[in-house]
Design a protein around this motif. Sequence first.
Motif, PDB file in Angstrom:
ATOM      1  N   UNK A   1       0.811  -1.218   0.000  1.00 31.62           N
ATOM      2  CA  UNK A   1       0.000   0.000   0.000  1.00 31.62           C
ATOM      3  C   UNK A   1       0.845   1.270   0.000  1.00 31.62           C
ATOM      4  N   UNK A   2       2.139   1.103   0.151  1.00 30.23           N
ATOM      5  CA  UNK A   2       3.039   2.250   0.256  1.00 30.23           C
ATOM      6  C   UNK A   2       3.640   2.620  -1.088  1.00 30.23           C
ATOM      7  N   UNK A   3       3.851   3.921  -1.270  1.00 27.44           N
ATOM      8  CA  UNK A   3       4.534   4.438  -2.453  1.00 27.44           C
ATOM      9  C   UNK A   3       5.842   5.075  -1.992  1.00 27.44           C
ATOM     10  N   UNK A   4       6.957   4.589  -2.535  1.00 27.52           N
ATOM     11  CA  UNK A   4       8.284   5.098  -2.185  1.00 27.52           C
ATOM     12  C   UNK A   4       8.822   5.959  -3.322  1.00 27.52           C
ATOM     13  N   UNK A   5       9.378   7.095  -2.937  1.00 30.92           N
ATOM     14  CA  UNK A   5       9.988   8.011  -3.909  1.00 30.92           C
ATOM     15  C   UNK A   5      11.491   7.788  -3.914  1.00 30.92           C
ATOM     16  N   UNK A   6      12.060   7.667  -5.100  1.00 29.53           N
ATOM     17  CA  UNK A   6      13.502   7.498  -5.287  1.00 29.53           C
ATOM     18  C   UNK A   6      14.026   8.636  -6.160  1.00 29.53           C
ATOM     19  N   UNK A   7      15.148   9.191  -5.759  1.00 32.77           N
ATOM     20  CA  UNK A   7      15.791  10.237  -6.554  1.00 32.77           C
ATOM     21  C   UNK A   7      16.438   9.616  -7.784  1.00 32.77           C
ATOM     22  N   UNK A   8      16.223  10.234  -8.923  1.00 35.27           N
ATOM     23  CA  UNK A   8      16.881   9.825 -10.175  1.00 35.27           C
ATOM     24  C   UNK A   8      17.937  10.891 -10.478  1.00 35.27           C
ATOM     25  N   UNK A   9      19.049  10.794  -9.755  1.00 32.57           N
ATOM     26  CA  UNK A   9      20.085  11.832  -9.791  1.00 32.57           C
ATOM     27  C   UNK A   9      20.705  12.006 -11.169  1.00 32.57           C
ATOM     28  N   UNK A  10      20.740  10.952 -11.956  1.00 35.04           N
ATOM     29  CA  UNK A  10      21.325  11.027 -13.299  1.00 35.04           C
ATOM     30  C   UNK A  10      20.668  12.127 -14.124  1.00 35.04           C
ATOM     31  N   UNK A  11      19.371  12.281 -13.960  1.00 31.56           N
ATOM     32  CA  UNK A  11      18.623  13.297 -14.716  1.00 31.56           C
ATOM     33  C   UNK A  11      19.085  14.710 -14.351  1.00 31.56           C
ATOM     34  N   UNK A  12      19.543  14.893 -13.113  1.00 36.44           N
ATOM     35  CA  UNK A  12      19.992  16.213 -12.665  1.00 36.44           C
ATOM     36  C   UNK A  12      21.341  16.606 -13.251  1.00 36.44           C
ATOM     37  N   UNK A  13      22.048  15.653 -13.854  1.00 37.14           N
ATOM     38  CA  UNK A  13      23.317  15.979 -14.513  1.00 37.14           C
ATOM     39  C   UNK A  13      23.110  16.992 -15.645  1.00 37.14           C
ATOM     40  N   UNK A  14      21.926  17.013 -16.216  1.00 38.70           N
ATOM     41  CA  UNK A  14      21.609  17.987 -17.257  1.00 38.70           C
ATOM     42  C   UNK A  14      21.796  19.411 -16.733  1.00 38.70           C
ATOM     43  N   UNK A  15      21.391  19.652 -15.492  1.00 35.49           N
ATOM     44  CA  UNK A  15      21.553  20.976 -14.877  1.00 35.49           C
ATOM     45  C   UNK A  15      23.025  21.244 -14.604  1.00 35.49           C
ATOM     46  N   UNK A  16      23.730  20.243 -14.082  1.00 39.42           N
ATOM     47  CA  UNK A  16      25.161  20.405 -13.795  1.00 39.42           C
ATOM     48  C   UNK A  16      25.928  20.736 -15.071  1.00 39.42           C
ATOM     49  N   UNK A  17      25.600  20.057 -16.156  1.00 41.35           N
ATOM     50  CA  UNK A  17      26.258  20.324 -17.438  1.00 41.35           C
ATOM     51  C   UNK A  17      25.973  21.743 -17.910  1.00 41.35           C
ATOM     52  N   UNK A  18      24.740  22.184 -17.738  1.00 40.90           N
ATOM     53  CA  UNK A  18      24.358  23.523 -18.174  1.00 40.90           C
ATOM     54  C   UNK A  18      25.080  24.582 -17.343  1.00 40.90           C
ATOM     55  N   UNK A  19      25.308  24.296 -16.060  1.00 39.90           N
ATOM     56  CA  UNK A  19      25.953  25.261 -15.162  1.00 39.90           C
ATOM     57  C   UNK A  19      27.473  25.323 -15.314  1.00 39.90           C
ATOM     58  N   UNK A  20      28.068  24.346 -15.960  1.00 42.29           N
ATOM     59  CA  UNK A  20      29.524  24.253 -16.053  1.00 42.29           C
ATOM     60  C   UNK A  20      30.198  25.528 -16.589  1.00 42.29           C
ATOM     61  N   UNK A  21      29.700  26.150 -17.670  1.00 40.01           N
ATOM     62  CA  UNK A  21      30.352  27.381 -18.141  1.00 40.01           C
ATOM     63  C   UNK A  21      30.315  28.511 -17.105  1.00 40.01           C
ATOM     64  N   UNK A  22      29.252  28.564 -16.313  1.00 42.64           N
ATOM     65  CA  UNK A  22      29.139  29.595 -15.276  1.00 42.64           C
ATOM     66  C   UNK A  22      30.112  29.310 -14.135  1.00 42.64           C
ATOM     67  N   UNK A  23      30.285  28.037 -13.829  1.00 39.95           N
ATOM     68  CA  UNK A  23      31.248  27.651 -12.804  1.00 39.95           C
ATOM     69  C   UNK A  23      32.661  28.062 -13.237  1.00 39.95           C
ATOM     70  N   UNK A  24      32.985  27.805 -14.487  1.00 42.46           N
ATOM     71  CA  UNK A  24      34.300  28.188 -15.015  1.00 42.46           C
ATOM     72  C   UNK A  24      34.476  29.706 -14.975  1.00 42.46           C
ATOM     73  N   UNK A  25      33.429  30.433 -15.324  1.00 39.71           N
ATOM     74  CA  UNK A  25      33.474  31.899 -15.291  1.00 39.71           C
ATOM     75  C   UNK A  25      33.770  32.397 -13.883  1.00 39.71           C
ATOM     76  N   UNK A  26      33.037  31.862 -12.878  1.00 39.34           N
ATOM     77  CA  UNK A  26      33.243  32.310 -11.504  1.00 39.34           C
ATOM     78  C   UNK A  26      34.591  31.864 -10.955  1.00 39.34           C
ATOM     79  N   UNK A  27      35.038  30.686 -11.313  1.00 44.05           N
ATOM     80  CA  UNK A  27      36.368  30.257 -10.871  1.00 44.05           C
ATOM     81  C   UNK A  27      37.442  31.188 -11.412  1.00 44.05           C
ATOM     82  N   UNK A  28      37.307  31.592 -12.665  1.00 43.18           N
ATOM     83  CA  UNK A  28      38.249  32.522 -13.279  1.00 43.18           C
ATOM     84  C   UNK A  28      38.234  33.861 -12.534  1.00 43.18           C
ATOM     85  N   UNK A  29      37.048  34.367 -12.261  1.00 38.81           N
ATOM     86  CA  UNK A  29      36.933  35.654 -11.557  1.00 38.81           C
ATOM     87  C   UNK A  29      37.513  35.566 -10.145  1.00 38.81           C
TER      88      UNK A  29
END
Length: 108
Positions: free
Chosen positions: A62-90
């Motif tokens: 009767x229970x429903x368990x939620x599981x994180x699908x972290x792989x899908x969040x890599x899309x955000x990490x990939x998108x943020x990478x240029x901004x991370x490089x920009x801030x590291x440079x600054x």
Amino acid sequence: MRRDVYQAIADPTRRQILMSLTKERKKVNALASQFNMTRQAVSLHVKFLQECGVISIEQEGRERYCNLEAQKLLEVADWLEPFKALWNNRLDRLDNLLNELQGKTKRK
């Protein structure tokens, strides 16, 4: 309507649900108890996250368990990478400037 990972993280409640699932999978009721809103409202957020592909739901009895699908969040990490490089440079440039200024004050 197509849902994506960016829509999933656009809402603070959904971000909190995702953070909660980083530690372990949780029942929908356990997630609902963490928020000052109805279980139905939390269930709608859970459904939205599932449609975005960032969580999966497993039915066990009767229970429903939620599981994180972290792989899908890599899309955000990939998108943020240029901004991370920009801030590291600054920040590196700021660090160099501060080191240079400290060197000048020590010589005086």
